[in-house]
Design a protein around this motif. Structure first.
Motif, PDB file in Angstrom:
ATOM      1  N   ASP A  92      20.901  -8.841 -31.712  1.00 57.20           N
ATOM      2  CA  ASP A  92      20.048  -9.973 -32.075  1.00 57.20           C
ATOM      3  C   ASP A  92      20.053 -10.962 -30.920  1.00 57.20           C
ATOM      4  O   ASP A  92      21.120 -11.399 -30.453  1.00 57.20           O
ATOM      5  N   SER A  94      19.030 -14.217 -30.582  1.00 54.13           N
ATOM      6  CA  SER A  94      19.517 -15.583 -30.785  1.00 54.13           C
ATOM      7  C   SER A  94      21.030 -15.634 -30.970  1.00 54.13           C
ATOM      8  O   SER A  94      21.701 -16.502 -30.405  1.00 54.13           O
ATOM      9  N   SER A 131      14.481 -15.977 -27.780  1.00 55.75           N
ATOM     10  CA  SER A 131      15.255 -16.570 -28.877  1.00 55.75           C
ATOM     11  C   SER A 131      14.336 -17.138 -29.950  1.00 55.75           C
ATOM     12  O   SER A 131      13.181 -17.490 -29.684  1.00 55.75           O
ATOM     13  N   ASN A 132      14.883 -17.270 -31.161  1.00 53.46           N
ATOM     14  CA  ASN A 132      14.081 -17.809 -32.265  1.00 53.46           C
ATOM     15  C   ASN A 132      13.937 -19.327 -32.148  1.00 53.46           C
ATOM     16  O   ASN A 132      14.519 -19.973 -31.267  1.00 53.46           O
ATOM     17  N   GLN A 220       4.230 -10.702 -37.263  1.00 50.38           N
ATOM     18  CA  GLN A 220       3.481 -11.883 -37.670  1.00 50.38           C
ATOM     19  C   GLN A 220       2.002 -11.578 -37.884  1.00 50.38           C
ATOM     20  O   GLN A 220       1.402 -10.800 -37.131  1.00 50.38           O
TER      21      GLN A 220
END
Length: 388
Positions: A92, A94, A131-132, A220
């Motif tokens: 992941d 982030s 990153s988020n 999205q």
């Protein structure tokens, strides 16, 4: 002899022994006043954020605690070089960026093997610009990226009427409690004290100051993405033109919202992210570490720490209601007079914790419904959980 239950072979003797051992373990873990609370370990982001919060505020360095937090972060690093969101899970971005940043902050050399592996894993997947949004806000607060890398989050949202398309009461409670102090930070745009001057430019494939909003992710919806991207572009132009008096009214509304829900050392929402944002918010507003709402919230954050002999981590929250209810259910399934007596003690502990008086945020949409739920944590009356 084997019996069959739903097609699975079961040895009754072995099953009984397993249940007995599990029951003994549960009874042994019981708190003195009859309830249960187990450690609530999440992923590496919360302990990493805890380290970064301390350096954001330039708090005195606790070398022993940082060493234990570092041991934990190194241990949960994945075989892929980064950090996952679940044990042995996939990389992941982030979680990896925050964990690398935290380890570098406490003094790990960028040339250490685990840091090299982490950096290579991050860069091979496009770098820290992937990153988020919450990580981007953290990086903006540290000055790693500019505020152009984050969405516009106008504090004036606090003044919108309920009929508007976006309203603070139309999002989930954890997002609401996290966003309100974050919007104050976005309005004031403070900079972390960061006394060591640590940065993570090496995690970017480009100049981090050139990073802009993230591109559309595969999951999205294109229509929603471009709608919000267009709205963000408009807000970016007009936000500087908002009257200062309007901004101050909105900040005051955010403070009023927050201070009504501070919830003592249990913290607003009784979860780490809003508690950390509140402490940084008060710092940005010029309130020192002795200002009561800031000091109480900061003490509450430390209550989330789990410190062992060699490792430490920070929980996202505590879960006594959940733990006690499930344990009592399990003990009743196990049966036995002594076991049932212990379960009753747990249920007696739960009963007075039902929220019967305070109407929380949920009452905006259900004003005629009387309170009656339980919170997940010891105290969180504004936000009882439906599943508790």
């Amino acid at each position: 002899m084997l019996s069959r239950d739903h097609g699975v072979a079961v040895d009754p003797v072995a099953l009984e022994k397993s249940i007995s051992k599990a029951t003994e373990a549960l009874l042994g873990y019981r708190q003195s006043d009859g309830h249960w609370v187990f450690e609530l370990e999440a992923d590496s982001t919360i302990p990493a954020e805890y380290i970064l919060l301390r350096h954001y505020l330039a708090e005195p360095i606790d070398a022993a605690l940082e060493a234990k937090l570092g041991n934990y972060l190194r241990r949960v690093q994945g075989a892929h070089g980064g950090w996952p969101l679940v044990h042995d899970g996939p990389f992941d971005m982030s979680a990896s960026v925050k964990s690398y940043f935290a380890l570098k902050m406490i003094g790990d050399s960028v040339d250490a093997p685990h840091m090299v592996r982490a950096r290579e894993a991050i860069l091979s997947r496009g770098g820290a610009s992937g990153s988020n949004v919450f990580t981007r806000f953290l990086l903006a607060l540290y000055g790693v990226v500019t505020w152009r890398a984050t969405p516009v989050l106008p504090i004036e949202i606090m003044l919108l009427p309920m009929w508007s398309p976006f309203h603070i009461n139309k999002i989930s409670y954890w997002a609401r409690t996290t966003m309100v102090p974050l919007m104050v930070l976005a309005a004031l745009k403070p900079r972390a004290k960061n006394p060591k001057g640590v940065g993570i430019d090496e995690l970017f494939l480009e100049d981090p100051k050139s990073v802009r909003m993230a591109p559309k992710a595969p999951h999205q919806s294109a229509s929603w993405f471009y709608l919000f991207r267009s709205l963000d572009a408009v807000l970016r132009v007009i936000e500087p033109m908002f009257p200062k008096s309007l901004r101050q009214r909105a900040i005051d509304a955010a403070l009023a919202f927050t201070e009504e829900r501070l919830n003592g050392e249990d913290g607003m929402g009784a979860i780490y992210p809003p508690m950390a944002n509140i402490v940084m918010m008060y710092e940005a507003l010029g309130k020192d570490e002795n200002f009561p709402p800031r000091a109480i919230t900061r003490r509450g954050i430390d209550k989330l720490l789990v410190v062992g002999d060699d490792e430490a981590y920070c929980q996202p929250c505590v879960s006594p209601v959940w733990d006690t209810a499930l344990t009592c259910h399990a003990l009743q399934e196990a049966g036995g007079d002594d076991t049932l007596a212990k379960a009753k003690q747990g249920l007696d502990w739960l009963k007075p914790r039902q929220v019967l008086e305070l109407k929380g945020d949920w009452a905006v949409k259900a004003p005629d419904v009387r309170p009656g739920g339980w919170a997940f944590q010891y105290n969180n009356d504004h936000y009882p959980d439906l599943d508790d």
